[in-house]
Design an enzyme around this catalytic site. Structure first.
Site, PDB file in Angstrom:
ATOM      1  N   ASP A  31      58.877  69.532  53.196  1.00 45.87           N
ATOM      2  CA  ASP A  31      60.352  68.830  53.143  1.00 45.87           C
ATOM      3  C   ASP A  31      61.221  70.038  52.792  1.00 45.87           C
ATOM      4  N   ASN A  32      62.435  69.972  53.318  1.00 42.71           N
ATOM      5  CA  ASN A  32      63.286  71.033  52.776  1.00 42.71           C
ATOM      6  C   ASN A  32      64.379  70.357  51.983  1.00 42.71           C
ATOM      7  N   VAL A  34      66.886  68.288  52.507  1.00 46.30           N
ATOM      8  CA  VAL A  34      68.029  68.193  52.880  1.00 46.30           C
ATOM      9  C   VAL A  34      68.635  67.103  52.939  1.00 46.30           C
ATOM     10  N   ASN A 118      68.341  70.516  64.514  1.00 46.41           N
ATOM     11  CA  ASN A 118      67.436  70.174  63.466  1.00 46.41           C
ATOM     12  C   ASN A 118      66.095  69.412  64.089  1.00 46.41           C
ATOM     13  N   THR A 144      61.658  56.324  67.819  1.00 48.46           N
ATOM     14  CA  THR A 144      62.497  55.025  67.535  1.00 48.46           C
ATOM     15  C   THR A 144      62.576  54.039  68.554  1.00 48.46           C
ATOM     16  N   SER A 179      73.231  56.803  70.444  1.00 48.17           N
ATOM     17  CA  SER A 179      73.956  57.842  69.562  1.00 48.17           C
ATOM     18  C   SER A 179      73.139  59.177  69.853  1.00 48.17           C
ATOM     19  N   TYR A 181      71.716  61.110  67.740  1.00 49.33           N
ATOM     20  CA  TYR A 181      70.790  60.774  66.964  1.00 49.33           C
ATOM     21  C   TYR A 181      69.543  60.047  67.863  1.00 49.33           C
ATOM     22  N   HIS A 182      69.730  59.140  68.460  1.00 54.13           N
ATOM     23  CA  HIS A 182      68.795  58.351  69.103  1.00 54.13           C
ATOM     24  C   HIS A 182      68.445  59.391  70.428  1.00 54.13           C
ATOM     25  N   LYS A 185      65.803  61.658  69.523  1.00 52.37           N
ATOM     26  CA  LYS A 185      64.283  61.279  69.620  1.00 52.37           C
ATOM     27  C   LYS A 185      63.537  61.296  71.113  1.00 52.37           C
ATOM     28  N   ARG A 241      71.377  47.096  53.767  1.00 55.21           N
ATOM     29  CA  ARG A 241      72.605  47.109  53.344  1.00 55.21           C
ATOM     30  C   ARG A 241      73.170  45.765  53.006  1.00 55.21           C
ATOM     31  N   VAL A 254      78.785  42.548  59.127  1.00 53.71           N
ATOM     32  CA  VAL A 254      78.225  42.338  60.454  1.00 53.71           C
ATOM     33  C   VAL A 254      79.370  43.216  61.657  1.00 53.71           C
ATOM     34  N   GLU A 328      78.243  49.756  71.734  1.00 54.91           N
ATOM     35  CA  GLU A 328      76.845  49.251  71.860  1.00 54.91           C
ATOM     36  C   GLU A 328      77.066  47.803  72.356  1.00 54.91           C
TER      37      GLU A 328
HETATM   38  P1  NAD Z   1      64.881  60.117  55.409  1.00 57.73           P
HETATM   39  O1  NAD Z   1      66.015  61.032  55.855  1.00 57.73           O
HETATM   40  O2  NAD Z   1      64.785  59.256  54.150  1.00 57.73           O
HETATM   41  O3  NAD Z   1      63.739  61.231  55.332  1.00 57.73           O
HETATM   42  C1  NAD Z   1      63.415  62.345  56.022  1.00 57.73           C
HETATM   43  C2  NAD Z   1      63.127  63.449  55.218  1.00 57.73           C
HETATM   44  O4  NAD Z   1      62.876  64.663  56.292  1.00 57.73           O
HETATM   45  C3  NAD Z   1      64.289  64.080  54.115  1.00 57.73           C
HETATM   46  O5  NAD Z   1      63.311  64.028  52.894  1.00 57.73           O
HETATM   47  C4  NAD Z   1      64.608  65.292  54.665  1.00 57.73           C
HETATM   48  O6  NAD Z   1      64.772  65.976  53.621  1.00 57.73           O
HETATM   49  C5  NAD Z   1      63.552  65.853  55.589  1.00 57.73           C
HETATM   50  N1  NAD Z   1      63.830  66.835  56.572  1.00 57.73           N
HETATM   51  C6  NAD Z   1      64.905  66.481  57.421  1.00 57.73           C
HETATM   52  N2  NAD Z   1      64.960  67.650  58.353  1.00 57.73           N
HETATM   53  C7  NAD Z   1      64.023  68.554  57.984  1.00 57.73           C
HETATM   54  C8  NAD Z   1      63.735  69.699  58.246  1.00 57.73           C
HETATM   55  N3  NAD Z   1      64.256  70.517  59.322  1.00 57.73           N
HETATM   56  N4  NAD Z   1      62.609  70.309  57.760  1.00 57.73           N
HETATM   57  C9  NAD Z   1      61.901  69.856  56.707  1.00 57.73           C
HETATM   58  N5  NAD Z   1      62.350  68.626  56.208  1.00 57.73           N
HETATM   59  C10 NAD Z   1      63.280  67.944  56.824  1.00 57.73           C
HETATM   60  O7  NAD Z   1      64.521  59.496  56.802  1.00 57.73           O
HETATM   61  P2  NAD Z   1      63.500  57.994  56.972  1.00 57.73           P
HETATM   62  O8  NAD Z   1      64.279  56.936  56.860  1.00 57.73           O
HETATM   63  O9  NAD Z   1      62.467  58.390  55.887  1.00 57.73           O
HETATM   64  O10 NAD Z   1      62.949  58.332  58.341  1.00 57.73           O
HETATM   65  C11 NAD Z   1      61.933  59.156  58.565  1.00 57.73           C
HETATM   66  C12 NAD Z   1      61.571  59.341  59.889  1.00 57.73           C
HETATM   67  O11 NAD Z   1      61.358  57.932  60.495  1.00 57.73           O
HETATM   68  C13 NAD Z   1      62.728  59.884  60.939  1.00 57.73           C
HETATM   69  O12 NAD Z   1      62.341  60.562  61.756  1.00 57.73           O
HETATM   70  C14 NAD Z   1      63.420  58.506  61.164  1.00 57.73           C
HETATM   71  O13 NAD Z   1      64.092  59.095  62.607  1.00 57.73           O
HETATM   72  C15 NAD Z   1      62.351  57.624  61.601  1.00 57.73           C
HETATM   73  N6  NAD Z   1      62.694  56.296  61.672  1.00 57.73           N
HETATM   74  C16 NAD Z   1      63.336  55.706  60.335  1.00 57.73           C
HETATM   75  C17 NAD Z   1      63.736  54.377  60.379  1.00 57.73           C
HETATM   76  C18 NAD Z   1      64.312  53.688  59.306  1.00 57.73           C
HETATM   77  O14 NAD Z   1      64.758  52.521  59.348  1.00 57.73           O
HETATM   78  N7  NAD Z   1      64.457  54.498  58.027  1.00 57.73           N
HETATM   79  C19 NAD Z   1      63.334  53.521  61.545  1.00 57.73           C
HETATM   80  C20 NAD Z   1      62.731  54.280  62.743  1.00 57.73           C
HETATM   81  C21 NAD Z   1      62.390  55.686  62.887  1.00 57.73           C
HETATM   82  N1  USQ Z   2      74.948  46.858  61.913  1.00 60.72           N
HETATM   83  C1  USQ Z   2      75.906  46.031  61.478  1.00 60.72           C
HETATM   84  N2  USQ Z   2      76.381  46.231  59.951  1.00 60.72           N
HETATM   85  C2  USQ Z   2      75.893  47.035  59.461  1.00 60.72           C
HETATM   86  C3  USQ Z   2      75.182  48.091  59.725  1.00 60.72           C
HETATM   87  C4  USQ Z   2      74.608  47.878  60.985  1.00 60.72           C
HETATM   88  O1  USQ Z   2      76.090  45.060  62.114  1.00 60.72           O
HETATM   89  O2  USQ Z   2      76.543  47.102  58.104  1.00 60.72           O
HETATM   90  C5  USQ Z   2      74.427  46.935  63.019  1.00 60.72           C
HETATM   91  C6  USQ Z   2      74.763  48.134  64.148  1.00 60.72           C
HETATM   92  O3  USQ Z   2      76.019  48.112  64.850  1.00 60.72           O
HETATM   93  C7  USQ Z   2      73.358  48.256  64.906  1.00 60.72           C
HETATM   94  C8  USQ Z   2      72.333  47.427  64.175  1.00 60.72           C
HETATM   95  O4  USQ Z   2      73.045  46.762  62.846  1.00 60.72           O
HETATM   96  O5  USQ Z   2      73.783  47.301  66.148  1.00 60.72           O
HETATM   97  C9  USQ Z   2      71.257  48.549  63.697  1.00 60.72           C
HETATM   98  O6  USQ Z   2      72.148  49.325  62.724  1.00 60.72           O
HETATM   99  P1  USQ Z   2      71.401  50.267  61.776  1.00 60.72           P
HETATM  100  O7  USQ Z   2      72.368  51.286  61.029  1.00 60.72           O
HETATM  101  O8  USQ Z   2      70.834  49.512  60.688  1.00 60.72           O
HETATM  102  O9  USQ Z   2      70.308  51.065  62.403  1.00 60.72           O
HETATM  103  P2  USQ Z   2      70.250  52.395  63.447  1.00 60.72           P
HETATM  104  O10 USQ Z   2      71.594  52.944  63.550  1.00 60.72           O
HETATM  105  O11 USQ Z   2      69.748  51.853  64.680  1.00 60.72           O
HETATM  106  O12 USQ Z   2      69.171  53.323  62.811  1.00 60.72           O
HETATM  107  C10 USQ Z   2      68.369  52.784  62.189  1.00 60.72           C
HETATM  108  C11 USQ Z   2      67.820  54.339  61.244  1.00 60.72           C
HETATM  109  C12 USQ Z   2      67.040  55.264  62.484  1.00 60.72           C
HETATM  110  C13 USQ Z   2      66.282  54.399  63.229  1.00 60.72           C
HETATM  111  C14 USQ Z   2      66.791  53.005  63.799  1.00 60.72           C
HETATM  112  C15 USQ Z   2      65.495  52.297  64.523  1.00 60.72           C
HETATM  113  O13 USQ Z   2      68.848  54.777  60.711  1.00 60.72           O
HETATM  114  O14 USQ Z   2      66.565  56.252  61.865  1.00 60.72           O
HETATM  115  O15 USQ Z   2      65.638  55.393  64.030  1.00 60.72           O
HETATM  116  O16 USQ Z   2      67.162  52.298  62.766  1.00 60.72           O
HETATM  117  S1  USQ Z   2      66.057  51.527  66.015  1.00 60.72           S
HETATM  118  O17 USQ Z   2      67.288  50.950  65.708  1.00 60.72           O
HETATM  119  O18 USQ Z   2      65.039  50.616  66.387  1.00 60.72           O
HETATM  120  O19 USQ Z   2      66.220  52.780  66.806  1.00 60.72           O
END
Ligand code: NAD
Ligand code: USQ
Length: 382
Positions: A31-32, A34, A118, A144, A179, A181-182, A185, A241, A254, A328
């Site tokens: 892990d870095n 970040v 990244n 995701t 997004s 981000y998405h 992936k 949240r 919401v 969305e």
């Molecule tokens: P997080 O941000 O809490 O953890 C990610 C970790 O990766 C952090 O500790 C960060 O420091 C490290 N990192 C990021 N970029 C890096 C790099 N270039 N080199 C080394 N380390 C790095 O996120 P999370 O919620 O634990 O999510 C983990 C993974 O699961 C992500 O890929 C995310 O997209 C995926 N995911 C998360 C959720 C969710 O709801 N949290 C849902 C679906 C998918």
């Molecule tokens: N939303 C609300 N109110 C809030 C926060 C979010 O209504 O206060 C709504 C958003 O508009 C969206 C939904 O809830 O429609 C989900 O938002 P989110 O922030 O909970 O989730 P998302 O942005 O999709 O991202 C999170 C993680 C991401 C992971 C993804 C799984 O941050 O890392 O990849 O969930 S998924 O949604 O299945 O792609």
């Protein structure tokens, strides 16, 4: 098994590293850090006070006798990554290490570029490291559910049987992410699929839904092992949240109508899904896709569930519909398949009032850490 958990200091990675170590695997965290720096950038924090990674692994060793090795560095530094591969010779590489917030990726050009550089380049480096240094290593990559978007047909697990002009094929399921981000992936998935085809890499893409909760049996063992819990408008996710908002007397935010439906799972199931993937590796050259979630709900339904449980616990909460900061669909069809992990033995922890109360209780303990100004969303998609 020798398993590297990249992103092992994060929300999903830390409990996964502990769980795999507990099962007797030889676990290394890369892990870095970040994500901790992003808290500083956003002037935000985890609701739970998290120990440093060093303190965490020392405490784990003290409690269990098991060692988790750590490498602090970036997947984008290929020499560093190669050194980790040389020293660990992993059987499985669990890849959580990406920028994971959709709003963070939509802040401005710099954050979009950072997110995609990244994530996409880091993942490409992992593919090359496997090819060059551990060709038999199983890549377990966190994708995701949002890669698919919200199509008006059932979402299959990775592939779709298509009949077109009298011919049939099994093709990657169409991707319509919402997004930058998405999208990162989706780019990762394409690169992995290609690497599997040309180099014979074995990979499992886990299209994970939104993860809720924070505790696992392992993180519960000591306060030093506690998991991070995000609540701010950038990194906080829907259900967690709402629980934190209820605990702090904030309206439940919401976005729009709240009829957006998303797939969810408990963090306890995340760690088990990774174990299942590791225990059942993909074949050489196989690009396998599992949809990793247990249930789906509309955002409004979730807010109502939280409101009910909060109310029963003396925390009356109001649901407010904010103008949606995202672009969305708010009214859409949603049906996604998730049988592959179940078939391999996943027994879901479903979202009950008791589970909600459990998370709410742990949030209440730390609610004075919430920085109130960070709760309202500040990033818009336009
Ligand atoms: P997080 O941000 O809490 O953890 C990610 C970790 O990766 C952090 O500790 C960060 O420091 C490290 N990192 C990021 N970029 C890096 C790099 N270039 N080199 C080394 N380390 C790095 O996120 P999370 O919620 O634990 O999510 C983990 C993974 O699961 C992500 O890929 C995310 O997209 C995926 N995911 C998360 C959720 C969710 O709801 N949290 C849902 C679906 C998918
Ligand atoms: N939303 C609300 N109110 C809030 C926060 C979010 O209504 O206060 C709504 C958003 O508009 C969206 C939904 O809830 O429609 C989900 O938002 P989110 O922030 O909970 O989730 P998302 O942005 O999709 O991202 C999170 C993680 C991401 C992971 C993804 C799984 O941050 O890392 O990849 O969930 S998924 O949604 O299945 O792609």
């Amino acid at each position: 098994m020798r398993i590297v958990v990249a992103g092992g200091d994060g929300f999903c990675g830390w409990p996964t590293a502990l769980y795999l170590s507990k099962q007797g695997h030889d676990v290394t965290i890369l892990d870095n850090l970040v994500r901790r720096k992003m808290d500083d950038e956003l002037r935000s924090n985890s609701v739970t006070p998290i120990a440093s990674l060093e303190e965490r692994v020392v405490k784990w060793k003290e409690l269990t006798g098991k060692e988790i090795k750590t490498f602090i560095g970036d997947l984008n530094h290929y020499d560093f990554l190669k050194e980790v591969f040389r020293q660990t010779q992993p059987d499985a590489f669990v890849h959580f290490a990406e920028q994971r917030s959709a709003p963070y990726s939509m802040m401005d050009r710099e954050h979009a570029v950072f997110t995609q550089t990244n994530n996409v380049i880091g993942n490409l480096n992992v593919l090359y490291a496997i090819k060059e240094l551990a060709p038999d290593c199983h890549l377990i990559k966190l994708g995701t559910m949002g890669e698919y978007g919200t199509p008006n047909i059932d979402i299959e697990e990775g592939y779709l049987e298509v009949e077109h002009n009298g011919r049939k094929d099994k093709l990657p399921f169409p991707k319509q992410p919402g997004s930058f981000y998405h999208l990162s992936k989706v780019h990762d998935s394409h690169n992995i699929m290609f690497a599997c085809k040309i180099w014979g890499i074995r990979a499992t893409d886990l299209n994970q839904g939104i993860v809720y909760g924070l505790h696992t049996d392992e993180t519960d063992m000591d306060p030093v092992l506690v998991n991070r819990l995000d609540y701010d408008g950038v990194f906080g996710t829907a259900l967690n949240r709402f629980l934190i908002q209820a605990a702090t007397g904030h309206d439940l935010t919401v976005y729009g109508s709240g009829n957006q439906t998303r797939a969810f799972l408990n963090i306890k199931d995340t760690v088990r899904c990774i174990e299942i993937a590791a225990d059942n590796p993909a074949d050489r050259g196989e690009f396998r896709v599992f949809n990793q979630f247990t249930e789906y709900f509309s955002v409004k339904e979730l807010a109502e569930k939280v409101q009910k449980v909060a109310d029963e616990n003396g925390l009356p909460a109001t649901i407010t519909h904010l103008k949606n900061p995202r672009i969305e669909a708010e009214e859409h069809y949603y049906h996604a398949v998730n049988t592959k992990l179940r078939d391999l033995g996943l027994e879901p922890h479903l979202l009950t009032d008791e589970v909600l109360k459990g998370i709410l209780d742990s949030v209440i303990t730390n609610r004075n850490r919430v920085i109130k100004e960070n709760v309202i969303p500040s990033v818009t998609w336009k």
